[in-house]
Every structure is written in structure tokens, then in C-alpha cells.
Write a protein that holds these residues in place. Structure first.
Motif, PDB file in Angstrom:
ATOM      1  N   VAL A 109      -7.213  -5.536   1.557  1.00 49.62           N
ATOM      2  CA  VAL A 109      -5.653  -5.834   1.226  1.00 49.62           C
ATOM      3  C   VAL A 109      -5.344  -6.768   0.575  1.00 49.62           C
ATOM      4  CG1 VAL A 109      -4.455  -6.396   3.424  1.00 49.62           C
ATOM      5  CG2 VAL A 109      -6.149  -4.990   3.463  1.00 49.62           C
ATOM      6  N   PRO A 156      -2.825   2.317   0.613  1.00 52.82           N
ATOM      7  CA  PRO A 156      -2.183   2.029   1.362  1.00 52.82           C
ATOM      8  C   PRO A 156      -1.158   0.799   1.186  1.00 52.82           C
ATOM      9  CG  PRO A 156      -3.848   3.064   2.539  1.00 52.82           C
ATOM     10  CD  PRO A 156      -4.431   3.315   1.345  1.00 52.82           C
ATOM     11  N   SER A 157      -2.844  -0.430   0.701  1.00 56.39           N
ATOM     12  CA  SER A 157      -1.687  -1.509   0.309  1.00 56.39           C
ATOM     13  C   SER A 157      -0.832  -1.987  -0.879  1.00 56.39           C
ATOM     14  CB  SER A 157      -2.950  -2.319   0.367  1.00 56.39           C
ATOM     15  OG  SER A 157      -3.971  -2.887   1.471  1.00 56.39           O
ATOM     16  N   GLN A 158      -0.761  -1.048  -1.116  1.00 55.91           N
ATOM     17  CA  GLN A 158      -0.111  -1.074  -3.139  1.00 55.91           C
ATOM     18  C   GLN A 158       1.112  -0.417  -2.565  1.00 55.91           C
ATOM     19  OE1 GLN A 158      -1.694  -0.137  -6.811  1.00 55.91           O
ATOM     20  NE2 GLN A 158      -2.371   1.649  -5.783  1.00 55.91           N
ATOM     21  N   VAL A 159       1.377   0.248  -0.963  1.00 56.03           N
ATOM     22  CA  VAL A 159       2.467   1.424  -0.668  1.00 56.03           C
ATOM     23  C   VAL A 159       2.952   0.405  -0.236  1.00 56.03           C
ATOM     24  CG1 VAL A 159       3.505   2.778   0.069  1.00 56.03           C
ATOM     25  CG2 VAL A 159       1.272   3.485  -0.789  1.00 56.03           C
ATOM     26  N   LEU A 160       2.017  -0.352   0.555  1.00 57.98           N
ATOM     27  CA  LEU A 160       2.695  -1.269   1.922  1.00 57.98           C
ATOM     28  C   LEU A 160       3.455  -2.300   1.159  1.00 57.98           C
ATOM     29  CD1 LEU A 160       3.159  -2.643   4.469  1.00 57.98           C
ATOM     30  CD2 LEU A 160       0.949  -3.524   4.674  1.00 57.98           C
ATOM     31  N   SER A 161       2.740  -2.664   0.360  1.00 57.45           N
ATOM     32  CA  SER A 161       3.718  -3.802  -0.435  1.00 57.45           C
ATOM     33  C   SER A 161       5.004  -3.801  -0.717  1.00 57.45           C
ATOM     34  CB  SER A 161       2.512  -4.161  -1.509  1.00 57.45           C
ATOM     35  OG  SER A 161       2.404  -3.739  -2.762  1.00 57.45           O
ATOM     36  N   LEU A 215       7.272   2.811  -5.065  1.00 52.04           N
ATOM     37  CA  LEU A 215       7.057   3.586  -3.629  1.00 52.04           C
ATOM     38  C   LEU A 215       6.618   4.525  -3.624  1.00 52.04           C
ATOM     39  CD1 LEU A 215       6.720   2.975  -0.523  1.00 52.04           C
ATOM     40  CD2 LEU A 215       8.860   3.204  -0.620  1.00 52.04           C
ATOM     41  N   LEU A 221      -2.547  -5.730  -2.325  1.00 52.65           N
ATOM     42  CA  LEU A 221      -0.619  -6.281  -2.700  1.00 52.65           C
ATOM     43  C   LEU A 221      -0.519  -6.130  -3.787  1.00 52.65           C
ATOM     44  CD1 LEU A 221      -1.136  -7.575   1.286  1.00 52.65           C
ATOM     45  CD2 LEU A 221       0.289  -5.847   0.767  1.00 52.65           C
ATOM     46  N   LEU A 251       6.829  -1.396  -0.168  1.00 48.82           N
ATOM     47  CA  LEU A 251       7.873  -0.929   1.310  1.00 48.82           C
ATOM     48  C   LEU A 251       7.743  -2.009   1.951  1.00 48.82           C
ATOM     49  CD1 LEU A 251       9.508   0.755   3.040  1.00 48.82           C
ATOM     50  CD2 LEU A 251       7.009   1.213   4.310  1.00 48.82           C
ATOM     51  N   THR A 252       7.182  -3.001   1.572  1.00 49.31           N
ATOM     52  CA  THR A 252       7.570  -4.120   2.256  1.00 49.31           C
ATOM     53  C   THR A 252       8.705  -5.141   1.447  1.00 49.31           C
ATOM     54  OG1 THR A 252       6.240  -4.791   3.506  1.00 49.31           O
ATOM     55  CG2 THR A 252       6.683  -6.378   2.669  1.00 49.31           C
TER      56      THR A 252
END
Length: 396
Positions: free
Chosen positions: A310, A259-264, A141, A314, A266-267
Motif C-alpha cells: 500500500v 489500486p494504491s497507486q490510483v487511490l493516491s 488517475l 501510494l 484520486l486523493t
């Protein structure tokens, strides 16, 4: 009985070194390559060819480096790697000839094996095997911000100075920031190892001894196929978009992918605790070819290109996590450094060849058919992981 705490201080320190390690040794290259080519009197293709050769060399030595990580401790090897990274960047900046530049670049890629995720995952396993899966998720992350920070930073520095000076600054970051942090982590790990009562209990892998050769072959095949998809698509992102008529959306994709990499990640950290690493690997493997299929089927739609960015981000973000957690789940913590070295070797060798392979395909069979092959290879990775999942469930 309370659950073991993840080593937050170690994760934070490694997060800083991963951002610098990936930012200076990987992400900066594409921005500086144009000026490197001019100064070396090479075409841009030859400069990227030199990078491919260096990646290949790094992949060939990765198994030996992994064994050394097990034998001497990941902290010591990461400390050595920071020094080698600094020396390699300085040697690149001051290279008097093309051959000297290539040799320096090889040193940089060998150093990358010692300071990036593979070694960092091994260090987290050596510190606390029981919390390693959670720690790896936290670390990826933080590391996901490397491109977000270093692409604009490299661009800003390059606007004010030649690429050689940028590399000298980056060498300083590895020497002044990363090396002391790795040395501190190495010292702490060495102290805990000297106290027998504090030795962490090892993790036992889910696969029985008889199933491990097949399990390893399947896992490495799946990871290599995913690396091929990731490396080929990311290196050729702009020409792919241009060839499909959506080149104008390249800037949008650049803002969505990171940001999509980070979002995945974090999720997954917040909601994915009940998902096993093999199921997470299946999701990652499915997302990447699906993303490419969306791009091909919707081109030249900008919305389709955004959806591609996106989905691919992810999948790629989750792939970074499972490349550390799946080997731990299947094979346990004993010999984890050597295991990561062998996995890294396969991934780097394929990643080195992927850009050339896709470029050859686009030139000979066209972009659409080339991407169709990419989708097929990505789908094969998912099917291979289904076999890994079945093997893991039965344990034999």
C-alpha cells in the motif's frame, strides 16, 4: 475572472492512449518474457537484459525527442510514436534472429518515449499551460488503470495464443486506436497555434535563471534515485518476498499495489489542491523508502507485506504526478518538452541499470543489506527534494 477549464476531451483521449501505451509497451512484457526466451533460445535473464539495453537506448535519445516535441508539437510526435510502436511490436513478433528482436525492442522503447507520460504531459502543457498541473493529475488517475487492465488481458490472450500473436494484436491497438486519437489531438493543437489570439499564456517558473542549473541538477538527481528504487523493487518483487519469507503474500501484493497507486492520485485530485508539487514530491519520496523499511522490519509478516504494498503504491502513484508537475512549477512551460526529455533520459538510464544492480547486491551482500541500501537511496531522494524546496522558496 473565471478559472480556465481543463481540456477534458484531450485528457480523456490521452487517458485511453496511456492505458494502451503502458499496457502494450511495458506491462505486457513481463508476462510474455518466458515464452520469448523459449522461442529465442535465451534464458529469461537475457531477455530482460535485452529490455534493459532497449531502455538504455531509449534514455539516450530522450533529450533529442523532447526537443522535437517542442519544435514540432507533442501531438505530431505522439502520432508518429503510435506508428513506430505498432511497427516495433510487429517487428518483435516477426523477428527472425536474436539481433533483430533486440533492434525491434529498441524501436519499441524509443516509441514509448513518444507516446507515454513524458510526451502526454508536454501535450497538456502545450494545450493549456495554466491548467496543466490539474490536467496531469487527471491523466495519471486514468493511466493508473493500465496494469489493472493489461495484466489480466495479456494473460488471457496468452493462454489462447503465442506471444507473437499477442504482440500483433497490441500493434493493432496502437495503430487503430492510439494513432487516430493522437492525430486528432495534433490537429486541434495545430489549429489553435495558427490563431495567435488563442495562444495560451506561458507559465513562468519559480526559479530564477541563476538558480535553474542547480535546481535542475537537484531535481533530476532526486527523480533518478526514486526511479532506481521503483524499478529495482518492482522488477524483483517476487524474489524479494520469497527471500524474506513472505513469498506467499505475492498475490496479495499484486492486488494492493495497483489500486494504491490510483487511490493516491484520486486523493491528491480531491484534497491535494493546496499542496505544491514540491511538497507532493517530498511525500512521494518519503513513502517509497518507508515502504521498503516496513517490509524489511516486519518480514515475514503478511500484514507487513500488505502495508509495504500500500505504501509503495501510494508513493509510486504520486511520483508519476510530480514527474510532470514539479518541472512545470520550477522551470515554467517554455521548452517543457525538452526539459521532460532530459528528465526522462536520466530516469530511463537509471531504471535500465536498477534491476541488475539490485540482483548483484542480493547475490553478494544479501537481501536485507541490499534493501537497506535501497532505503538509504530513497531517503537521499527525499533529502535532495528538501534542497529543491528551499531553492524554490527563495527563488534564487
Amino acid at each position: 475572472m473565471t478559472a480556465e477549464r481543463a481540456p477534458i476531451a484531450a485528457i480523456a483521449a490521452l487517458g485511453i492512449t496511456q492505458i494502451i501505451g503502458y499496457g502494450t509497451l511495458y506491462y505486457a512484457f513481463s508476462i510474455l518474457a518466458g515464452d520469448m526466451a523459449k522461442d529465442l533460445d535465451w534464458s529469461a535473464e537475457w531477455v530482460f537484459g535485452a529490455l534493459s539495453a532497449a531502455l538504455l537506448a531509449g534514455g539516450l535519445v530522450a533529450p533529442w525527442l523532447g526537443s522535437w516535441i517542442d519544435r514540432y508539437g507533442a501531438g505530431r510526435l505522439m502520432t508518429l510514436g503510435s506508428g513506430l510502436a505498432a511497427a516495433g511490436l510487429v517487428a518483435c513478433a516477426m523477428a527472425p534472429t536474436k539481433a533483430a528482436f533486440v533492434l525491434a525492442l529498441i524501436a519499441v522503447e524509443i516509441a514509448a518515449n513518444l507516446v507515454q507520460y513524458g510526451a502526454a504531459f508536454a501535450l497538456l502543457v502545450q494545450i493549456s499551460p495554466r491548467t496543466a498541473q490539474r490536467s496531469i493529475t487527471y491523466l495519471t488517475l486514468i493511466g493508473g488503470f493500465a496494469s489493472t487492465i493489461f495484466w489480466p488481458l495479456t494473460d488471457a490472450l496468452h493462454a489462447r495464443m503465442p506471444w507473437q500473436h499477442v504482440y500483433l494484436i497490441f500493434a493493432g491497438l496502437n495503430l487503430v486506436v492510439c494513432l487516430p486519437l493522437h492525430a486528432w489531438l495534433s490537429h486541434g493543437l495545430a489549429q489553435s497555434r495558427r490563431k495567435a489570439s488563442q495562444l495560451p499564456a506561458p507559465i513562468v517558473g519559480q526559479l530564477a535563471a541563476s538558480a535553474r542549473p542547480l535546481g535542475f541538477a537537484l531535481m533530476v538527481t532526486a527523480f533518478a534515485l526514486q526511479s532506481l528504487v521503483g524499478a529495482a523493487v518492482l522488477v524483483h518483487m517476487v524474489p524479494l518476498l520469497s527471500g524474506l519469507g513472505v513469498g506467499a503474500s505475492a498475490a496479495v501484493i499484486g492486488t494492493l499495489f495497483g489500486p494504491s497507486q490510483v487511490l493516491s492520485r484520486l486523493t491528491n485530485m480531491m484534497y491535494g489542491r493546496n499542496l505544491s508539487p514540491v511538497m507532493l514530491a517530498l511525500i512521494a519520496a518519503a513513502l517509497m523508502p518507508c515502504a521498503v523499511a516496513v517490509l524489511v522490519l516486519t518480514a515475514p509478516s503478511v500484514v507487513g507485506a500488505m502495508a509495504f504494498a500500500v505504501l509503495f503504491g501510494l508513493g509510486n502513484g504520486l511520483f508519476s504526478i510530480v514527474s510532470g508537475t514539479l518541472p512545470l512549477m520550477l522551470f515554467g512551460s517554455e521548452g517543457y518538452g525538452r526539459l521532460q526529455g532530459r528528465v526522462t533520459s536520466a530516469r530511463l538510464i537509471v531504471s535500465a541499470l536498477a534491476p541488475f544492480a539490485l540482483a548483484f547486491g542480493m547475490a553478494n551482500i544479501g537481501i536485507t543489506w541490499s534493501l537497506a541500501l535501497v532505503v538509504g537511496l530513497g531517503g537521499s531522494a527525499a533529502l535532495t527534494l528538501l534542497a529543491v524546496n528551499r531553492l524554490a522558496r527563495h527563488g534564487t
